[in-house]
Write a protein that holds these residues in place. Structure first.
Motif, PDB file in Angstrom:
ATOM      1  N   GLU A  23       0.834  -1.210   0.000  1.00 36.79           N
ATOM      2  CA  GLU A  23       0.000   0.000   0.000  1.00 36.79           C
ATOM      3  C   GLU A  23       0.869   1.260   0.000  1.00 36.79           C
ATOM      4  OE1 GLU A  23      -3.350  -0.372   2.786  1.00 36.79           O
ATOM      5  OE2 GLU A  23      -3.157  -2.520   2.508  1.00 36.79           O
ATOM      6  N   THR A  24       2.001   1.166   0.706  1.00 34.61           N
ATOM      7  CA  THR A  24       2.938   2.292   0.715  1.00 34.61           C
ATOM      8  C   THR A  24       3.469   2.522  -0.709  1.00 34.61           C
ATOM      9  OG1 THR A  24       3.605   1.562   2.897  1.00 34.61           O
ATOM     10  CG2 THR A  24       5.038   3.152   1.825  1.00 34.61           C
ATOM     11  N   ILE A  25       3.890   1.422  -1.342  1.00 35.70           N
ATOM     12  CA  ILE A  25       4.467   1.536  -2.689  1.00 35.70           C
ATOM     13  C   ILE A  25       3.438   2.098  -3.676  1.00 35.70           C
ATOM     14  CG2 ILE A  25       5.421   0.194  -4.634  1.00 35.70           C
ATOM     15  CD1 ILE A  25       7.233   0.437  -2.198  1.00 35.70           C
ATOM     16  N   LEU A  26       2.200   1.579  -3.606  1.00 37.91           N
ATOM     17  CA  LEU A  26       1.191   2.035  -4.572  1.00 37.91           C
ATOM     18  C   LEU A  26       0.789   3.488  -4.320  1.00 37.91           C
ATOM     19  CD1 LEU A  26      -0.842  -1.265  -4.865  1.00 37.91           C
ATOM     20  CD2 LEU A  26       0.337  -0.104  -6.713  1.00 37.91           C
ATOM     21  N   THR A  27       0.782   3.902  -3.039  1.00 35.15           N
ATOM     22  CA  THR A  27       0.482   5.313  -2.741  1.00 35.15           C
ATOM     23  C   THR A  27       1.545   6.203  -3.379  1.00 35.15           C
ATOM     24  OG1 THR A  27      -0.447   4.662  -0.622  1.00 35.15           O
ATOM     25  CG2 THR A  27       0.076   6.982  -0.878  1.00 35.15           C
ATOM     26  N   ILE A  28       2.823   5.807  -3.197  1.00 33.78           N
ATOM     27  CA  ILE A  28       3.914   6.620  -3.749  1.00 33.78           C
ATOM     28  C   ILE A  28       3.844   6.620  -5.276  1.00 33.78           C
ATOM     29  CG2 ILE A  28       6.426   6.790  -4.000  1.00 33.78           C
ATOM     30  CD1 ILE A  28       6.667   5.685  -1.167  1.00 33.78           C
ATOM     31  N   ARG A  29       3.620   5.425  -5.834  1.00 33.38           N
ATOM     32  CA  ARG A  29       3.602   5.317  -7.306  1.00 33.38           C
ATOM     33  C   ARG A  29       2.507   6.195  -7.903  1.00 33.38           C
ATOM     34  NH1 ARG A  29       0.822   0.542 -10.655  1.00 33.38           N
ATOM     35  NH2 ARG A  29       1.217   1.371 -12.719  1.00 33.38           N
ATOM     36  N   LEU A  30       1.267   6.022  -7.407  1.00 31.32           N
ATOM     37  CA  LEU A  30       0.155   6.740  -8.030  1.00 31.32           C
ATOM     38  C   LEU A  30       0.261   8.240  -7.802  1.00 31.32           C
ATOM     39  CD1 LEU A  30      -2.773   4.269  -7.302  1.00 31.32           C
ATOM     40  CD2 LEU A  30      -1.619   4.689  -9.464  1.00 31.32           C
ATOM     41  N   SER A  31       0.673   8.652  -6.572  1.00 30.73           N
ATOM     42  CA  SER A  31       0.681  10.096  -6.365  1.00 30.73           C
ATOM     43  C   SER A  31       1.854  10.764  -7.052  1.00 30.73           C
ATOM     44  CB  SER A  31       0.623  10.462  -4.884  1.00 30.73           C
ATOM     45  OG  SER A  31       1.331   9.559  -4.150  1.00 30.73           O
ATOM     46  N   SER A  32       2.934  10.010  -7.342  1.00 33.81           N
ATOM     47  CA  SER A  32       4.002  10.680  -8.093  1.00 33.81           C
ATOM     48  C   SER A  32       3.585  10.872  -9.542  1.00 33.81           C
ATOM     49  CB  SER A  32       5.347   9.943  -8.061  1.00 33.81           C
ATOM     50  OG  SER A  32       5.336   8.809  -7.320  1.00 33.81           O
ATOM     51  N   LEU A  33       2.692   9.985 -10.032  1.00 34.63           N
ATOM     52  CA  LEU A  33       2.217  10.175 -11.406  1.00 34.63           C
ATOM     53  C   LEU A  33       1.123  11.242 -11.448  1.00 34.63           C
ATOM     54  CD1 LEU A  33       2.114   6.403 -12.370  1.00 34.63           C
ATOM     55  CD2 LEU A  33       3.751   8.095 -13.193  1.00 34.63           C
ATOM     56  N   ARG A  34       0.243  11.192 -10.455  1.00 32.96           N
ATOM     57  CA  ARG A  34      -0.854  12.167 -10.399  1.00 32.96           C
ATOM     58  C   ARG A  34      -1.384  12.190  -8.970  1.00 32.96           C
ATOM     59  NH1 ARG A  34      -6.537  11.470 -13.452  1.00 32.96           N
ATOM     60  NH2 ARG A  34      -7.108  13.640 -13.648  1.00 32.96           N
ATOM     61  N   ARG A  35      -1.273  13.365  -8.319  1.00 32.18           N
ATOM     62  CA  ARG A  35      -1.567  13.413  -6.882  1.00 32.18           C
ATOM     63  C   ARG A  35      -2.979  12.925  -6.563  1.00 32.18           C
ATOM     64  NH1 ARG A  35      -0.493  18.813  -3.996  1.00 32.18           N
ATOM     65  NH2 ARG A  35      -2.219  19.425  -5.307  1.00 32.18           N
ATOM     66  N   LYS A  36      -3.930  13.324  -7.415  1.00 30.12           N
ATOM     67  CA  LYS A  36      -5.317  12.949  -7.111  1.00 30.12           C
ATOM     68  C   LYS A  36      -5.469  11.420  -7.086  1.00 30.12           C
ATOM     69  CE  LYS A  36     -10.025  13.635  -8.647  1.00 30.12           C
ATOM     70  NZ  LYS A  36     -10.747  13.774  -9.900  1.00 30.12           N
ATOM     71  N   ALA A  37      -4.761  10.744  -8.008  1.00 29.20           N
ATOM     72  CA  ALA A  37      -4.869   9.279  -8.052  1.00 29.20           C
ATOM     73  C   ALA A  37      -4.364   8.675  -6.742  1.00 29.20           C
ATOM     74  CB  ALA A  37      -4.083   8.732  -9.236  1.00 29.20           C
TER      75      ALA A  37
END
Ligand SMILES: NC(=[NH2+])NCCC[C@H](N)C(=O)O
Length: 245
Positions: A23-37
């Protein structure tokens, strides 16, 4: 509920929040691509967490201990889900690499001066728009479907429900955090406190990751984020399946 009980609950939730995991990794991944995601993904994991807590507090998840095979199913299902997300990130990384190559071939062509053309103004307008227009074009592409809010939210719920670490926390630790003779206020405080700690950690993480990524503000950063996510998600997925609980 007493002060020391509140501290214990906060400490246990904080330990779960900061332990690195999918969950940590996916939070970082998605928000670095697009914060809203990333933010919507965090809300999805919060929803999954509430479902876990309801299952644990109503005794439903205790069925997992009665049927140990159910834990194995959760473990293998969760691991395979992470591997799938890893492969999807890998596909995205390959697409980005192709796009970056095509873009640099394009700009190499544009850099060749063409005196007969009056396109100089267009080119400088494009340069002024810079990475922003690039990102807008990429965002329009259907390959970024995983950044759509509904997809990010759904991924948050699924990754939280299939995360064996989260399941074991609510199965094994949550019951020990319930005070003796709990009132409904005690239950509400317990749930809100755990949810508050987990969600605030993820929201802060999402904002930091998106700030760090926008400081880089280059499309090739997206490629590295997707490539690194591929490796990390596959490694965690395989570890979840292979490491005995
Ligand atoms: N909102 C939640 N369910 N948080 C639990 C996170 C668990 C762990 N830190 C992970 O990244 O996998």
């Amino acid at each position: 509920m007493t002060g020391p009980e509140i501290l214990t609950i906060t400490g246990a939730a904080a330990a779960l929040a900061i332990t690195p995991g999918p969950e940590t990794i996916l939070t970082i991944r998605l928000s670095s691509l697009r914060r809203k995601a990333g933010l919507v993904y965090a809300l999805g994991t919060a929803t999954g967490t509430v479902i876990w807590m309801v299952l644990a507090l109503t005794g439903v998840s205790a069925l997992l201990t009665v049927y140990p095979a159910a834990i194995q199913v959760l473990k293998i299902g969760g691991g395979l889900y992470l591997c799938l997300l890893g492969l999807l990130a890998g596909r995205q990384a390959l697409r980005l690499r192709r796009e970056l190559r095509a873009a640099s071939a394009d700009s190499a062509l544009k850099d060749t001066p063409d005196p007969a053309s009056s396109a100089a103004d267009d080119t400088s307008a494009e340069a002024a728009a810079g990475p922003v227009s690039e990102i807008a074009t990429v965002m329009d592409s259907s390959s970024w479907g995983h950044l759509r809010s509904i997809v990010s939210y759904r991924r948050g719920i699924i990754s939280s429900l299939s995360n064996p670490k989260v399941g074991l926390f609510f199965l094994a630790i949550l019951p020990t955090l319930v005070p003796a003779a709990p009132s409904s206020v005690d239950y509400a405080v317990l749930v809100l406190l755990i949810l508050g700690v987990l969600l605030s950690y993820q929201l802060v993480l999402a904002c930091l990751a998106s700030l760090a990524a926008s400081a880089m503000a280059h499309r090739s950063a997206d490629f590295f984020i997707e490539a690194a996510s591929t490796v990390i998600l596959l490694v965690i997925g395989i570890a979840v399946i292979a490491i005995p609980i």
